[in-house]
Design an enzyme around this catalytic site. Structure first.
Site, PDB file in Angstrom:
ATOM      1  CG  ASN A  44       8.106  -2.975 -14.322  1.00 57.98           C
ATOM      2  OD1 ASN A  44       8.535  -3.202 -15.459  1.00 57.98           O
ATOM      3  ND2 ASN A  44       8.126  -1.782 -13.766  1.00 57.98           N
ATOM      4  CG  HIS A 129       3.667   9.350  -9.478  1.00 60.58           C
ATOM      5  ND1 HIS A 129       4.445   8.268  -9.773  1.00 60.58           N
ATOM      6  CD2 HIS A 129       2.697   8.886  -8.670  1.00 60.58           C
ATOM      7  CE1 HIS A 129       3.965   7.199  -9.169  1.00 60.58           C
ATOM      8  NE2 HIS A 129       2.902   7.535  -8.495  1.00 60.58           N
ATOM      9  NE  ARG A 154       5.572   9.102  -6.151  1.00 62.19           N
ATOM     10  CZ  ARG A 154       6.271   8.077  -6.645  1.00 62.19           C
ATOM     11  NH1 ARG A 154       6.131   6.867  -6.113  1.00 62.19           N
ATOM     12  NH2 ARG A 154       7.076   8.246  -7.671  1.00 62.19           N
ATOM     13  CE1 TYR A 166      10.123   4.653  -8.173  1.00 59.25           C
ATOM     14  CE2 TYR A 166       9.820   6.092  -6.276  1.00 59.25           C
ATOM     15  CZ  TYR A 166       9.293   5.274  -7.256  1.00 59.25           C
ATOM     16  OH  TYR A 166       7.938   5.092  -7.331  1.00 59.25           O
ATOM     17  CG  ASP A 224       7.489   5.257  -2.957  1.00 56.35           C
ATOM     18  OD1 ASP A 224       8.056   4.596  -2.067  1.00 56.35           O
ATOM     19  OD2 ASP A 224       6.979   4.736  -3.972  1.00 56.35           O
ATOM     20  CG  HIS A 226      11.066   3.012  -4.406  1.00 55.16           C
ATOM     21  ND1 HIS A 226      11.817   2.134  -5.147  1.00 55.16           N
ATOM     22  CD2 HIS A 226       9.842   3.001  -4.960  1.00 55.16           C
ATOM     23  CE1 HIS A 226      11.073   1.642  -6.124  1.00 55.16           C
ATOM     24  NE2 HIS A 226       9.866   2.141  -6.032  1.00 55.16           N
ATOM     25  CD  GLU A 250       4.513   4.085  -1.957  1.00 50.20           C
ATOM     26  OE1 GLU A 250       4.121   5.226  -2.290  1.00 50.20           O
ATOM     27  OE2 GLU A 250       4.663   3.163  -2.766  1.00 50.20           O
ATOM     28  CD  GLU A 276       5.743   0.082  -4.642  1.00 50.52           C
ATOM     29  OE1 GLU A 276       5.012   1.077  -4.534  1.00 50.52           O
ATOM     30  OE2 GLU A 276       6.795   0.082  -5.301  1.00 50.52           O
ATOM     31  NE  ARG A 297       1.553   2.606  -2.122  1.00 50.48           N
ATOM     32  CZ  ARG A 297       1.110   2.869  -3.356  1.00 50.48           C
ATOM     33  NH1 ARG A 297      -0.161   2.823  -3.631  1.00 50.48           N
ATOM     34  NH2 ARG A 297       1.950   3.179  -4.304  1.00 50.48           N
ATOM     35  CG  HIS A 326       1.564  -0.427  -6.738  1.00 44.90           C
ATOM     36  ND1 HIS A 326       2.362  -1.353  -7.378  1.00 44.90           N
ATOM     37  CD2 HIS A 326       2.274   0.704  -6.691  1.00 44.90           C
ATOM     38  CE1 HIS A 326       3.505  -0.790  -7.697  1.00 44.90           C
ATOM     39  NE2 HIS A 326       3.489   0.454  -7.293  1.00 44.90           N
ATOM     40  CG  ASP A 330       4.843  -1.061 -12.982  1.00 45.29           C
ATOM     41  OD1 ASP A 330       5.130   0.138 -12.772  1.00 45.29           O
ATOM     42  OD2 ASP A 330       4.769  -1.917 -12.089  1.00 45.29           O
ATOM     43  CD  GLU A 353       1.300   4.631  -7.415  1.00 45.08           C
ATOM     44  OE1 GLU A 353       1.110   3.438  -7.143  1.00 45.08           O
ATOM     45  OE2 GLU A 353       2.432   5.139  -7.484  1.00 45.08           O
ATOM     46  CD1 TRP A 416      16.308   1.940  -8.107  1.00 45.48           C
ATOM     47  CD2 TRP A 416      14.356   0.902  -8.373  1.00 45.48           C
ATOM     48  NE1 TRP A 416      15.530   2.719  -8.939  1.00 45.48           N
ATOM     49  CE2 TRP A 416      14.327   2.096  -9.114  1.00 45.48           C
ATOM     50  CE3 TRP A 416      13.213   0.072  -8.383  1.00 45.48           C
ATOM     51  CZ2 TRP A 416      13.215   2.490  -9.866  1.00 45.48           C
ATOM     52  CZ3 TRP A 416      12.119   0.455  -9.124  1.00 45.48           C
ATOM     53  CH2 TRP A 416      12.108   1.662  -9.864  1.00 45.48           C
TER      54      TRP A 416
END
Ligand code: EZ4
Ligand code: CO
Length: 416
Positions: A44, A129, A154, A166, A224, A226, A250, A276, A297, A326, A330, A353, A416
């Site tokens: 991605n 999600h 999630r 996010y 998550d 992130h 996560e 991930e 992940r 994961h 994407d 997921e 991010w």
């Protein structure tokens, strides 16, 4: 290795770049007797780098090789490059590996999971999600996911004082509404978001309290982080959400700092998932051998394909860790199908997921996997069970798209 003349000789290989709702890079390998295999090579925001790696540096090496020699081809591309690991290289190797497994399973007339040892379960528990800009919107989104059949959720929400965060869909809740940045937010430069970890830490426990009050103790809930917390912040969040019995927390900290997980682990019994953004079993050795994580992940697409994922997940099993492959949008349907065959076959399956792909994506990639009563199943078609429609792919040309950049309120670039 000398070039061979057999039905399994690789006759051609080509990359297909298409953007049916978002960008995907796919490798198709064709053997002398016309069997085709697909592999996902989507990275991605850096798609064309992998496409070039494959087209310029891998496809010329594949022509004439024996498609049946999957392990040998993996080692040839990995050790032969000399340079180790990295997301571009490992996504390219993953695509070749997955395509060769697709070919082998088609030649055997079996779904891939049969070649991986056969089914260990009737289906793979999927998590969806849910998100909301505030708690009422989140609760609606969870209800919509439950109505759509999800049995694990999630949970991500907006944070008071922050504009967009996010994992939170930009408009009203619903199963069809996703947090995806594609394609609405395609801009010449990455979108910028703002972040404040203290505001986040103050807010998240109250969100889980509200969700448990509404939906009770049984529903598996995930979250998550992130990569945004420091180890001590993550330890604090893990402790704070213990009463709400999370399935996992996560990516609490940036994953490449494996030793950071030691500190988090000392402070909380909340299960931890990470990986991930990893691309090699060597990213996990401290985490697994010291039993610092509960879930792996990695994506098949980013971690060297089916061959490498099977080895990674077998190592995880030795140390009591389970899979949590994961599966955002994407990951193409090809990468998702590869994950589902592994999920069905391995013993140490944890959860999968699952964000449903855009209908345009499913016009290009014709899938045979199913989602029933919260469980995913790869289907019984020989191979991966995914076909690519070239005509449909051609209708969706590549468009540059980037993941967002995150900044603290004073402008400092943050994870991010
Ligand atoms: O941000 O796949 O758990 N899922 C995730 C994803 C990732 C995207 C990045 O490309 O964290 O949503
Ligand atoms: Co994640």
């Amino acid at each position: 290795m000398s070039r061979i003349e057999t039905p399994m000789r690789i006759e051609s290989a080509e990359t297909i770049v298409t953007s049916p709702g978002r960008n995907f890079v796919t490798l198709r390998i064709t053997t002398a007797d016309g069997v085709t295999g697909l592999g996902d090579a989507t990275l991605n925001g850096r798609e064309l780098a992998v496409e070039s790696y494959l087209r310029d540096h891998v496809v010329p090496l594949l022509i004439g090789r024996d498609a049946a020699r999957i392990e040998d081809t993996w080692q040839y591309l990995y050790r032969g490059a000399y340079w180790r690991r990295g997301p571009v290289t490992m996504a390219a190797i993953a695509a070749v590996d997955t395509a060769l497994w697709d070919i082998k399973a088609k030649a055997a007339g079996m779904p891939l999971y049969q070649l991986l040892g056969g089914a260990s379960r009737s289906g793979a528990l999927a998590y969806g999600h849910a998100s909301g800009r505030d708690v009422p919107e989140l609760l609606d989104s969870i209800r919509a996911h439950l109505d759509a059949g999800y049995r694990a959720i999630r949970v991500q929400t907006g944070i008071p004082g922050l504009d967009s965060v996010y994992g939170v869909a930009a408009s009203a809740a619903g199963d069809g509404e996703r947090y995806d940045y594609e394609p609405a937010r395609r801009t010449p430069l990455p979108v910028e978001e703002s972040w404040d970890t203290r505001a986040y830490l103050r807010h998240v426990p109250s969100v889980f309290e509200a969700v448990r009050n509404e939906f009770g103790p049984e529903l598996p809930l995930l979250h998550d982080g992130h990569h945004r917390m420091t180890p001590i912040q993550a330890a604090r969040l893990g402790k704070a959400v213990e009463p709400y019995d999370l399935f996992w927390l996560e990516d609490a900290t940036p994953g490449e700092d494996q030793a950071a997980l030691r500190l988090i682990r000392q402070h909380t019994t909340t299960p931890l998932a990470i990986g991930e953004v990893f691309n090699s079993v060597h990213d996990y050795t401290t985490l697994l051998t010291e039993r610092l994580i509960d879930y792996v992940r990695s994506a098949v697409t980013h971690t060297g394909g089916v061959t490498a994922m099977k080895k990674l997940l077998d190592l995880a099993a030795v140390y009591g860790a389970k899979s949590g492959i994961h599966g955002p949008t994407d990951i193409s349907p090809v990468g998702m199908a590869a994950a589902l065959h592994l999920d069905l076959a391995i013993h140490n399956f944890g959860i999968q997921e699952y964000m449903r792909h855009d209908p345009r994506t499913l016009e290009v990639f014709r899938t045979s996997y199913t989602f029933t009563d919260g469980l995913l199943h790869p289907g019984e078609n020989p191979g991966l069970g995914v076909e690519l429609d070239d005509g449909a792919a051609a209708r969706f040309p590549y468009e540059a798209a980037y993941l967002p950049v995150n900044r603290l309120l004073d402008g400092t670039v943050h994870d991010w």
